[in-house]
Design a protein around this motif. Structure first.
Motif: not given
Length: 321
Positions: A83, A86-87, A91, A94-95, A98, A153, A156-157, A160, A167
């Motif tokens: 996570c 990726l962020n 980034p 992530l969507t 998710l 996730v 994290l969102n 972010a 984080q």
């Protein structure tokens, strides 16, 4: 010298205040992220008890403890680094990630609805009870990996845009708090009938009634929790898909639901939330049903079995691809 000491004490006080504020920020962020993931947490709590169905009572808590340890490993050692990486590097991913999780939750919720009305869930429980302990634990940890990924996730969102260290700390706090909540609740649930049996065996009339009530109530409680978990998956999955589609540029569904919720806002915040939740649930059920139909009801070609192979009745055997 005194002035220097006073300045030092002032600096220490400022550092302490900053540290206190950071702790408060982490606690607040962890609380917000945990609340956002509440639907998945409910589902995780509802799913786990079935892994100890039919297990000897003396082994229930050890099995739950093993699953809880595996859950922490899932969250901290596997999901957390992925996570954060990726962020930091992508980034934008992530969507969609998710949304994949939302699609899975919608599928799981819709499949549970189908099993609920078709009675196939009873067959699944009988098969689960027949498995050995190591197989049960591995299956539970695998299921937990998917649900934990959703929790992390989603969490994290919510943070972010914060610093890397914020984080990291928030996700670690969420990982331990959520795991303790889920498996602590599961441990209580699966042992309540044992507590009831002990109480009902005593001489005290009140304790006997209480114990009998617990033994009678627990199957209904577990059944209710499983239904709540089923709807929670559909609601959370549908909401993730709805918001994700809006963030990716498909605004119409989100604006439609938001408009309906806005029209009932004068009736109170709960009614507004209820409309949004029901709409998300319907979306999750619709999308999940499509996936269930594709996976379960699409005809599959038969693969040829090895020459000379026969089934239990002596007929030539075939197998699915």
């Amino acid at each position: 010298m005194p002035s220097g000491l006073a300045a030092l004490l002032d600096d220490v006080a400022l550092i302490a205040k900053a540290a206190s504020a950071s702790v408060d920020d982490v606690a607040a962020a962890a609380a917000r992220t945990s609340a956002k993931a509440a639907g998945v947490v409910i589902d995780d709590t509802a799913v786990t008890p079935r892994f100890v169905a039919g297990v000897t009572p003396a082994r229930e808590l050890p099995i739950i403890f093993r699953i809880a340890k595996g859950s922490v490993v899932n969250k901290i050692a596997i999901i957390l680094p992925i996570c954060l990486l990726l962020n930091a590097l992508a980034p934008w991913a992530l969507t969609p990630l998710l949304m994949l999780g939302g699609l899975y939750l919608s599928f799981e919720g819709a499949e549970k609805v189908w099993e609920f009305f078709s009675g196939h869930n009873e067959d699944a429980e009988e098969k689960a009870a027949a498995k050995d302990e190591n197989t049960l634990v591995r299956g539970a940890i695998t299921t937990d990996l998917i649900l934990s990924a959703e929790i992390m996730v989603i969490s994290l969102n919510e943070v972010a845009t914060k610093s890397f260290w914020m984080q990291l700390v928030v996700l670690i706090v969420v990982a331990f708090v959520v795991t303790a909540m889920v498996y602590g609740a599961v441990a209580v649930l699966v042992k309540m009938d044992d507590v009831g049996l002990k109480l009902s065996a005593g001489e005290n009339a009140f304790r006997k009634r209480l114990g009998h009530g617990l033994v009678t109530a627990m199957p209904k409680v577990l059944h209710t929790i499983s239904i709540i978990g089923m709807f929670a998956m559909l609601w959370v999955g549908g909401h993730i898909l709805l918001v994700g589609a809006n963030e990716l540029g498909w605004y119409a569904p989100y604006e439609l639901v938001h408009g309906w919720a806005h029209h009932v806002a004068h009736l109170g915040g709960f009614v507004e939330w209820l409309v949004e939740t029901l709409c998300s649930l319907v979306i999750g059920l619709a999308v999940g049903t499509i996936v269930v139909v594709v996976l379960h009801f699409t005809p599959r070609r038969k693969a040829k079995a090895p020459e000379g192979a026969h089934d239990a009745e002596g007929k030539p055997a075939t197998s699915d691809e």
